[in-house]
Design a protein around this motif. Structure first.
Motif, PDB file in Angstrom:
ATOM      1  N   UNK A 201       1.437   2.183  -2.270  1.00 44.13           N
ATOM      2  CA  UNK A 201       0.469   3.279  -2.342  1.00 44.13           C
ATOM      3  C   UNK A 201       0.751   4.184  -3.538  1.00 44.13           C
ATOM      4  N   UNK A 202       2.031   4.363  -3.867  1.00 46.04           N
ATOM      5  CA  UNK A 202       2.375   5.177  -5.035  1.00 46.04           C
ATOM      6  C   UNK A 202       1.870   4.536  -6.318  1.00 46.04           C
ATOM      7  N   UNK A 203       1.916   3.204  -6.386  1.00 47.88           N
ATOM      8  CA  UNK A 203       1.450   2.502  -7.579  1.00 47.88           C
ATOM      9  C   UNK A 203      -0.071   2.366  -7.614  1.00 47.88           C
ATOM     10  N   UNK A 204      -0.716   2.492  -6.465  1.00 45.82           N
ATOM     11  CA  UNK A 204      -2.155   2.224  -6.370  1.00 45.82           C
ATOM     12  C   UNK A 204      -3.012   3.460  -6.139  1.00 45.82           C
ATOM     13  N   UNK A 205      -2.431   4.659  -6.128  1.00 42.40           N
ATOM     14  CA  UNK A 205      -3.234   5.793  -5.685  1.00 42.40           C
ATOM     15  C   UNK A 205      -4.450   6.016  -6.577  1.00 42.40           C
ATOM     16  N   UNK A 206      -4.330   5.739  -7.877  1.00 43.35           N
ATOM     17  CA  UNK A 206      -5.493   5.910  -8.759  1.00 43.35           C
ATOM     18  C   UNK A 206      -6.578   4.882  -8.442  1.00 43.35           C
ATOM     19  N   UNK A 207      -6.151   3.647  -8.175  1.00 52.13           N
ATOM     20  CA  UNK A 207      -7.138   2.632  -7.806  1.00 52.13           C
ATOM     21  C   UNK A 207      -7.806   2.964  -6.471  1.00 52.13           C
ATOM     22  N   UNK A 208      -7.041   3.492  -5.535  1.00 53.23           N
ATOM     23  CA  UNK A 208      -7.613   3.878  -4.249  1.00 53.23           C
ATOM     24  C   UNK A 208      -8.638   4.998  -4.422  1.00 53.23           C
ATOM     25  N   UNK A 209      -8.303   5.973  -5.270  1.00 55.30           N
ATOM     26  CA  UNK A 209      -9.242   7.064  -5.537  1.00 55.30           C
ATOM     27  C   UNK A 209     -10.494   6.534  -6.234  1.00 55.30           C
ATOM     28  N   UNK A 210     -10.315   5.622  -7.186  1.00 56.01           N
ATOM     29  CA  UNK A 210     -11.457   5.050  -7.900  1.00 56.01           C
ATOM     30  C   UNK A 210     -12.367   4.278  -6.954  1.00 56.01           C
ATOM     31  N   UNK A 211     -11.769   3.463  -6.065  1.00 60.63           N
ATOM     32  CA  UNK A 211     -12.567   2.707  -5.096  1.00 60.63           C
ATOM     33  C   UNK A 211     -13.327   3.647  -4.173  1.00 60.63           C
ATOM     34  N   UNK A 212     -12.673   4.735  -3.771  1.00 60.27           N
ATOM     35  CA  UNK A 212     -13.332   5.714  -2.902  1.00 60.27           C
ATOM     36  C   UNK A 212     -14.544   6.324  -3.595  1.00 60.27           C
ATOM     37  N   UNK A 213     -14.406   6.676  -4.878  1.00 62.16           N
ATOM     38  CA  UNK A 213     -15.508   7.292  -5.612  1.00 62.16           C
ATOM     39  C   UNK A 213     -16.660   6.314  -5.829  1.00 62.16           C
ATOM     40  N   UNK A 327      -6.050  -6.177  -1.674  1.00 61.61           N
ATOM     41  CA  UNK A 327      -7.506  -6.318  -1.789  1.00 61.61           C
ATOM     42  C   UNK A 327      -8.198  -5.760  -0.548  1.00 61.61           C
ATOM     43  N   UNK A 328      -7.676  -6.096   0.621  1.00 66.83           N
ATOM     44  CA  UNK A 328      -8.285  -5.622   1.867  1.00 66.83           C
ATOM     45  C   UNK A 328      -8.266  -4.099   1.932  1.00 66.83           C
ATOM     46  N   UNK A 329      -7.152  -3.492   1.583  1.00 62.58           N
ATOM     47  CA  UNK A 329      -7.048  -2.035   1.677  1.00 62.58           C
ATOM     48  C   UNK A 329      -7.945  -1.345   0.646  1.00 62.58           C
ATOM     49  N   UNK A 330      -8.072  -1.923  -0.542  1.00 57.23           N
ATOM     50  CA  UNK A 330      -8.965  -1.344  -1.542  1.00 57.23           C
ATOM     51  C   UNK A 330     -10.423  -1.443  -1.097  1.00 57.23           C
ATOM     52  N   UNK A 331     -10.792  -2.571  -0.495  1.00 55.35           N
ATOM     53  CA  UNK A 331     -12.171  -2.728  -0.031  1.00 55.35           C
ATOM     54  C   UNK A 331     -12.456  -1.809   1.161  1.00 55.35           C
ATOM     55  N   UNK A 372      -8.826   5.203 -13.037  1.00 59.08           N
ATOM     56  CA  UNK A 372      -7.663   4.332 -13.229  1.00 59.08           C
ATOM     57  C   UNK A 372      -7.083   4.364 -14.636  1.00 59.08           C
ATOM     58  N   UNK A 373      -7.840   4.852 -15.614  1.00 56.77           N
ATOM     59  CA  UNK A 373      -7.350   4.886 -16.989  1.00 56.77           C
ATOM     60  C   UNK A 373      -6.499   6.114 -17.261  1.00 56.77           C
ATOM     61  N   UNK A 374      -6.355   7.001 -16.303  1.00 53.71           N
ATOM     62  CA  UNK A 374      -5.622   8.243 -16.514  1.00 53.71           C
ATOM     63  C   UNK A 374      -4.180   8.115 -16.055  1.00 53.71           C
ATOM     64  N   UNK A 375      -3.267   8.683 -16.826  1.00 56.83           N
ATOM     65  CA  UNK A 375      -1.886   8.823 -16.403  1.00 56.83           C
ATOM     66  C   UNK A 375      -1.088   7.547 -16.444  1.00 56.83           C
ATOM     67  N   UNK A 376       0.094   7.629 -15.876  1.00 56.37           N
ATOM     68  CA  UNK A 376       1.035   6.522 -15.955  1.00 56.37           C
ATOM     69  C   UNK A 376       0.637   5.341 -15.078  1.00 56.37           C
ATOM     70  N   UNK A 377      -0.098   5.623 -13.991  1.00 57.25           N
ATOM     71  CA  UNK A 377      -0.425   4.552 -13.050  1.00 57.25           C
ATOM     72  C   UNK A 377      -1.180   3.422 -13.697  1.00 57.25           C
ATOM     73  N   UNK A 378      -2.111   3.744 -14.612  1.00 62.49           N
ATOM     74  CA  UNK A 378      -2.885   2.692 -15.268  1.00 62.49           C
ATOM     75  C   UNK A 378      -2.020   1.906 -16.233  1.00 62.49           C
TER      76      UNK A 378
END
Length: 386
Positions: A201-213, A327-331, A372-378
């Motif tokens: 979750x620490x590595x994916x939080x930006x992707x999770x936020x992006x999927x939510x938006x 993949x399941x959690x992102x969807x 996802x393009x922002x910060x270190x996570x990307x």
């Protein structure tokens, strides 16, 4: 063996087409006629769509952890829940009854995807063919087209359209079970899925936020696009044709898969999701231009499906060992966003109008393209993929 393999792939594709295109997403297609017949308000329609998205997520969570051990049971549950929902909506006498069936029906789609992934992985005819998974999980596009063609044939009789969808769902469910039994199973079963640790979750939080938006923003089109077009004076037949264009755009992802693959997950995500934002804006600023509406719907369908595919590639880059669970959690996060978006946009439309609500949705979608393009996570995705 080849015939059995083709039968399983065709039946699996049909089940995805039914549970997603003919049941879950068809809610927005028939909404205009349902509102007229049952006296359903815009806000109520949004809350029903929101509840359906939550139920989808619950079904997907059950499927995530149970599919590897009980795929056939989940296929049966998916088909029966979606079919019963469609038939129930066909006979619903009032808004409360319709709402119960509409919300419950999305469980079928949530269960179907993980069930079919596991079924294809263990089948002796498809286990070593990754194309089978790609074809089956692309069934949403054909399902949307089929729903549009069904609407062109039957509307304004939305009750008969739901009944036909329910009968078709029962048929393809039975076909999946027959094809799976004929094909047999391989000896080694897929490993059970485990819940990712906190580091994921620490590595994916930006992707999770992006999927939510993306989920929040895309809810405007999935729930209210046809209602917007009808309210703008577009002939009902053309609004249904526009809906089939959504499905055609999703199917077109197959033709552009090589190009998006060369872009890489980050650029593919940004490109796809920005097209969703642009398409959402075009629908509300030019609802009376038939060429623009058809183009916007096709572009939206392509961008939504391509963006979903980019999420798969991105989580696999960051943590390949947990790509399936990721993949399941992102969807699930994406669909939870749709639950929020349907309720918020449904409340916003009566307060402002369709134009403002859709432009807000487009802005949120565009923000999701950039997160996802922002910060270190990307940037961290690159060494992880190496």
């Amino acid at each position: 063996m080849d015939a059995t393999r083709l039968l399983l792939i065709a039946a699996g594709t049909g089940l995805i087409a039914a549970t997603y295109g003919l049941v879950r997403f068809a809610y927005g297609l028939y909404l205009v006629e349902v509102q007229d017949a049952l006296g359903m308000g815009v806000s109520v329609a949004g809350f029903i769509s929101s509840g359906a998205s939550v139920v989808y997520c619950l079904g997907a969570l059950v499927g995530l952890f149970a599919a590897t051990r009980h795929p056939r049971t989940l296929v049966i549950a998916a088909g029966l829940s979606a079919a019963a929902s469609a038939i129930g909506m066909a006979g619903a006498p009032d808004v409360p009854a319709f709402a119960v069936f509409a919300v419950a029906g999305s469980a079928g789609a949530g269960l179907a995807s993980p069930a079919l992934v596991a079924l294809l992985q263990r089948s002796a005819t498809t286990a070593d063919d990754p194309r089978a998974q790609t074809i089956v999980n692309a069934g949403t596009g054909p399902g949307l087209v089929a729903a549009g063609l069904l609407a062109l044939w039957l509307l304004p009789d939305w009750r008969l359209a739901w009944a036909v969808a329910g009968a078709f769902t029962l048929g393809v469910t039975a076909l999946v079970l027959v094809a799976d039994r004929r094909g047999g199973t391989r000896g080694d079963a897929p490993a059970p899925v485990s819940f990712p640790p906190g580091s994921w979750f620490a590595a994916h939080w930006r992707l999770l936020l992006a999927a939510l938006l993306l989920g929040v923003g895309s809810a405007a089109v999935w729930t209210y696009a046809r209602t917007l077009l009808v309210a703008s004076g577009t002939p009902p037949v053309l609004t249904v044709v526009a809906w089939t264009a959504l499905g055609a755009g999703g199917i077109a992802v197959m033709a552009t898969a090589r190009w998006t693959g060369h872009l890489g997950p980050r650029r593919a995500w940004t490109t796809a999701v920005l097209t969703v934002a642009v398409a959402t804006s075009v629908l509300t600023v030019a609802p009376n231009s038939v060429p623009l509406v058809l183009a916007a719907c096709a572009v939206f369908g392509w961008g939504y499906v391509a963006g979903s595919g980019a999420l798969i590639g991105w989580t696999a880059q960051i943590d390949a060992e947990r790509a399936a669970a990721g993949t399941a959690l992102l969807f699930i996060t994406l669909v939870l966003g749709q639950a929020v978006g349907a309720a918020v946009i449904g409340a916003l439309i009566p307060w402002t109008d369709y134009t403002v609500a859709f432009l807000v949705a487009a802005a949120l979608t565009a923000a999701g393209a950039l997160v996802p393009a922002l910060g270190r996570g990307a940037r961290a995705a690159r060494p992880a993929s190496a």
